[in-house]
Design an enzyme around this catalytic site. Sequence first.
Site, PDB file in Angstrom:
ATOM      1  N   ARG A 115      26.600  21.346  91.932  1.00 48.49           N
ATOM      2  CA  ARG A 115      25.635  20.587  91.136  1.00 48.49           C
ATOM      3  C   ARG A 115      25.061  21.345  89.961  1.00 48.49           C
ATOM      4  NH1 ARG A 115      20.511  19.984  95.374  1.00 48.49           N
ATOM      5  NH2 ARG A 115      19.111  20.078  93.609  1.00 48.49           N
ATOM      6  N   GLU A 125      21.947  15.145 103.704  1.00 51.66           N
ATOM      7  CA  GLU A 125      22.474  15.770 102.485  1.00 51.66           C
ATOM      8  C   GLU A 125      23.889  16.301 102.695  1.00 51.66           C
ATOM      9  OE1 GLU A 125      19.112  17.911 100.294  1.00 51.66           O
ATOM     10  OE2 GLU A 125      18.848  18.586 102.359  1.00 51.66           O
ATOM     11  N   ARG A 128       8.527  19.449  97.936  1.00 49.07           N
ATOM     12  CA  ARG A 128       9.444  20.591  98.045  1.00 49.07           C
ATOM     13  C   ARG A 128       8.606  21.861  98.226  1.00 49.07           C
ATOM     14  NH1 ARG A 128      12.496  17.576  93.752  1.00 49.07           N
ATOM     15  NH2 ARG A 128      14.683  17.503  94.376  1.00 49.07           N
ATOM     16  N   CYS A 151      15.599  10.316  98.091  1.00 51.28           N
ATOM     17  CA  CYS A 151      14.679  11.135  97.294  1.00 51.28           C
ATOM     18  C   CYS A 151      15.395  12.041  96.288  1.00 51.28           C
ATOM     19  CB  CYS A 151      13.768  11.951  98.196  1.00 51.28           C
ATOM     20  SG  CYS A 151      14.646  13.164  99.176  1.00 51.28           S
ATOM     21  N   ARG A 159       8.597  18.602 103.292  1.00 50.16           N
ATOM     22  CA  ARG A 159       9.920  19.106 103.660  1.00 50.16           C
ATOM     23  C   ARG A 159       9.802  20.597 103.932  1.00 50.16           C
ATOM     24  NH1 ARG A 159      14.911  19.067  99.540  1.00 50.16           N
ATOM     25  NH2 ARG A 159      13.847  20.822  98.588  1.00 50.16           N
ATOM     26  N   ASN A 182      21.186  14.499  95.635  1.00 50.46           N
ATOM     27  CA  ASN A 182      21.643  15.620  94.786  1.00 50.46           C
ATOM     28  C   ASN A 182      22.671  16.452  95.547  1.00 50.46           C
ATOM     29  OD1 ASN A 182      19.608  14.692  93.183  1.00 50.46           O
ATOM     30  ND2 ASN A 182      18.163  16.317  93.684  1.00 50.46           N
ATOM     31  N   ASP A 183      22.317  16.797  96.785  1.00 49.78           N
ATOM     32  CA  ASP A 183      23.239  17.595  97.583  1.00 49.78           C
ATOM     33  C   ASP A 183      24.339  16.740  98.196  1.00 49.78           C
ATOM     34  OD1 ASP A 183      22.539  20.333  97.412  1.00 49.78           O
ATOM     35  OD2 ASP A 183      20.678  19.873  98.457  1.00 49.78           O
ATOM     36  N   HIS A 226       8.374  25.739  80.792  1.00 52.38           N
ATOM     37  CA  HIS A 226       6.953  25.434  80.594  1.00 52.38           C
ATOM     38  C   HIS A 226       6.665  24.891  79.200  1.00 52.38           C
ATOM     39  CE1 HIS A 226       5.635  28.043  84.164  1.00 52.38           C
ATOM     40  NE2 HIS A 226       5.804  26.790  84.490  1.00 52.38           N
TER      41      HIS A 226
END
Length: 589
Positions: free
Chosen positions: A479, A445, A308, A516, A344, A468-469, A201
């Site tokens: 990852r 993925e 997500r 994505c 998703r 990514n996956d 944050h």
Amino acid sequence: MSEFEANSRPELVLQGISASQGIAYGPYFVYIQTDVEVPEYRVEKSRHAAEVARFEQALVTTRQQVQKIMSEVEKNLGEQEARIFDAHLLVLEDQALIAETLREFEKSQVNIETCFNRVAKRYIAAFEAIDDEYLRERGGDIRDVAQRVLANLLGRTSQRLSKLADKRIVVANDISPSDAASLDRSAALGIVTDSGSKTSHAVIVARSMKIPAVVGLRDLTGKVQPGDTLLVDGYEGLVILNPAETTLFRYGQIQRQKRTQEQRLLEASRLPAITLDGVPLTLRANVEKPDEAGLVKDYNADGVGLYRTEFLYLGADAMPTEEEQYSAYRELVQALAPAPVTIRTLDLGGDKPIASQAHLFPKEDNPFLGYRAIRFCLDHPDVFKVQLRAVLRASAHGKVLLMYPMISGRDEMRRANLVLEECKAELRAEGKVFDERIAVGSMIEIPSAAMTADLLAHECDFFSVGTNDLIQYLLAIDRVNDRIAHLYEPTHPSVLRTLRHIVVEAHRAGIKVSVCGEMAGDPIFTALLFGLGVDELSMTPPLIPAAKFILRNMKMTDAKLLAQTALAMDSAPLIHSLCAEFAAKRLTP
Ligand code: PEP
Ligand code: MG
């Protein structure tokens, strides 16, 4: 030697993680975030009620302080940044934390700050032990707010960064969100920290204040010495101690180029996404929360390509209800209508368990090969159906697309769609409206899904490739393991061939392909992906201007040639260089 005089130590370059873009140079100030020292003493029975009242008063005072910070942040930075402190207010209202403190007090009969400190520390330790970045940061929120409560109980003012003597780069082990928010913006040239991640944050606040920041420098606080000057390169995640004259000269040039470039990129983001040879392309946004609709519009994204939804579940004490989910999805869908929102379904499990539902996710040896995403949902139709019903109901308020994560092949897709049909039938029977023609897609993925894209395509309205996956599973590279991060190569020939195969099979079946994963937002790969035939890219909104700038300065015929050349090559680093060169030419005048 005074602290301000430059010393003669040689230049030292340190690599960290780029957290907020920009370049800063100057002397430094070490900020040490120390915990408030808490004295321990016994409290007589007769003083128990007064001690409890003191605790309640400290909670009220802390609440007022946090609200004041929130309204300042809202005024200076905007509503979205101020929402960061919602988490602090929630800690102050946490009934379990308060009740446990009071129980500890009754049991131990020692002063209330000691009891509160003990309980807060247990909470922080529990959050910090969780193998999930988001939840670990919630531990940071508790620590931050607990320090405020303790300072109020002890009648102290906590050390803040609001009054820097002159312009400095703030060097710290870590910075809490309230520290970042109370930062003296006119004096803080940059922020560099030993720990931290891109998504903490404090970093979000630094980014919104446009203060260059580099985090994850490990032991920088131990390396700086009086008289050192620091150069912060927030673009590359570098910190240069005592930069040489030639380095300063080079950075002067880089800074001028970057400023001109950023201005041009931002201007381009207001123009249509169309190539020099007239091919319109689609750039969508990745979001994690419904209140990111403003960001999606600010960067002119064509709706959302990946929402997500697990973030709705991760922070919650219990599984969110159908009504809670429906209202979150509806908020985003209505704010962006008529642009599409691709929702998703839950990607929980594996490395993303929910703290409140730990019993559903037993510890696993191979979490990334384990009980996650659609596997969990198909095993828990009760949880899955609540979400599907909420998504369907939200589809009545705009354009919704639905997709499932971690689909391994056709049968799994069919099973998920059967549950969806059950939900549709229930809603029809209840007279609830939804989009009967809602588009349903599969994320690609897992290599098995990619290899059987032809079979899967018949069950889907679209594909969305989660690189990514997909790269993690194709190359067998965890990852999140930084020891093998250098082996994670998006330009590995196997990745390119797989992407091409997915596109060919999807188009043969007449459906579109979106990408994505993070690869979609890296400007180095914009042309490669479109050249491979991908129809849409979806990325975090601030990355959209660079992607749009490139595609407005490239010809589709050149992008196709680039992809063909890359597909014929056998070396990942060389393919990377080819793509980087293509992008650099389009990004510089
Ligand atoms: C991906 O895997 O590329 C993806 C977009 O999903 P996530 O990063 O949420 O796993
Ligand atoms: Mg994924």
